[in-house]
Write a protein that holds these residues in place. Structure first.
Motif, short mmCIF file in Angstrom:
data_model
loop_
_atom_site.label_atom_id
_atom_site.label_comp_id
_atom_site.label_asym_id
_atom_site.label_seq_id
_atom_site.Cartn_x
_atom_site.Cartn_y
_atom_site.Cartn_z
N ALA A 1 7.54 2.69 12.83
CA ALA A 1 6.35 2.80 11.99
C ALA A 1 5.76 1.42 11.77
CB ALA A 1 6.72 3.43 10.66
N LEU A 2 4.44 1.41 11.62
CA LEU A 2 3.75 0.17 11.25
C LEU A 2 3.47 0.24 9.76
CD1 LEU A 2 1.07 -0.12 14.02
CD2 LEU A 2 2.99 -1.64 13.68
N MET A 3 3.58 -0.89 9.11
CA MET A 3 3.35 -0.86 7.67
C MET A 3 2.74 -2.19 7.22
SD MET A 3 7.27 -1.59 6.73
CE MET A 3 7.59 -3.29 7.16
N GLY B 1 4.80 -3.21 1.77
CA GLY B 1 4.55 -1.86 2.26
C GLY B 1 5.77 -0.96 2.18
N ALA B 2 5.52 0.33 2.46
CA ALA B 2 6.61 1.30 2.53
C ALA B 2 7.12 1.35 3.96
CB ALA B 2 6.10 2.66 2.11
N GLY C 1 10.13 -2.99 -1.86
CA GLY C 1 10.39 -1.66 -2.42
C GLY C 1 9.26 -1.20 -3.32
N TRP C 2 8.17 -1.97 -3.39
CA TRP C 2 7.05 -1.63 -4.29
C TRP C 2 6.12 -0.58 -3.68
CZ3 TRP C 2 5.51 -7.32 -5.91
CH2 TRP C 2 6.57 -7.84 -6.66
N ASN C 3 6.19 -0.43 -2.34
CA ASN C 3 5.36 0.58 -1.64
C ASN C 3 3.87 0.48 -1.99
OD1 ASN C 3 7.86 1.31 -0.79
ND2 ASN C 3 7.88 3.31 -1.78
#
Ligand SMILES: [Zn+2]
Length: 203
Positions: free
Chosen positions: A4-6, A118-119, A141-143
């Motif tokens: 995944a890209l984040m 990011g998540a 971990g803040w997403n």
């Protein structure tokens, strides 16, 4: 492996461009970054160097094509190498070395920051920020940003997730880029007036 890209490249490019414009606010040798108000929008936005900063901010994810995603290219060491290479090019082309090196490193570094915020749904989560000194994975971990889905990109689930991620990225980074643009326009306009009065003193 398809990871995944984040966030997405669009979010990263926005951050890189905002980084270039922010660096332009630092006083010093920046007359080459300003253009008259009558110039086209591309020149006023900083031209090729701003485009380069946008590209540098998205570049770390090129590791998807080589394997080892979110490792070497997502480290502070890689950011330093980008700064050093930029310094070498600036020296060779007689451009302000420190300003160009720091701006390029800043643009590249925004990628690491955004990925940290990011998540990440694919373990091990995060990036190897301290490679080669440590192989630990870091993430806040803040997403703040949603991950984008690259598996089955045309399935309803992926399309929905990617649209959601993109809206959030643009919603957060768009206003930041817009604000840096507006502040920069004001700052460089004042700077151009200053240059003009220095070249053509009225008294
Ligand atoms: Zn990345």
């Amino acid at each position: 492996m398809i990871a995944a890209l984040m966030p997405s490249p669009i979010g990263h490019v926005l951050a890189g461009v905002a980084a270039a414009w922010t660096a332009d606010l630092i006083p010093g040798d920046r007359d080459w970054r300003s253009a008259p108000a009558t110039a086209g929008w591309y020149a006023r936005a900083g031209g090729g160097f701003t485009v380069l900063c946008g590209a540098l901010a998205a570049a770390p994810d090129l590791d998807l094509f080589f394997g080892g995603h979110r490792t070497i290219t997502h480290s502070l060491a890689a950011t330093a190498v980008v700064g050093l290479c930029a310094a070498a090019v600036a020296a060779a082309t007689r451009r302000p070395i420190a300003r160009i090196a720091l701006t390029c490193a800043l643009a590249y570094g925004t990628h690491l920051l955004l990925d940290l915020l990011g998540a990440d749904p694919v373990p091990p989560e995060g990036i190897q920020l301290l490679w080669p000194f440590s192989r630990d994975w870091f993430i806040s971990g803040w997403n703040v940003f949603e991950h984008t889905e690259r598996r089955h990109p045309f399935s309803a689930l992926s399309l929905g997730q990617n649209a959601k991620a993109l809206v959030r990225e643009i919603g957060i980074l768009g206003p930041i880029a817009m604000m840096t643009w507006l502040v920069r326009v004001k700052a460089l306009a004042g700077f151009s007036t200053e240059l003009a009065s220095r070249d053509h003193p009225t008294q």
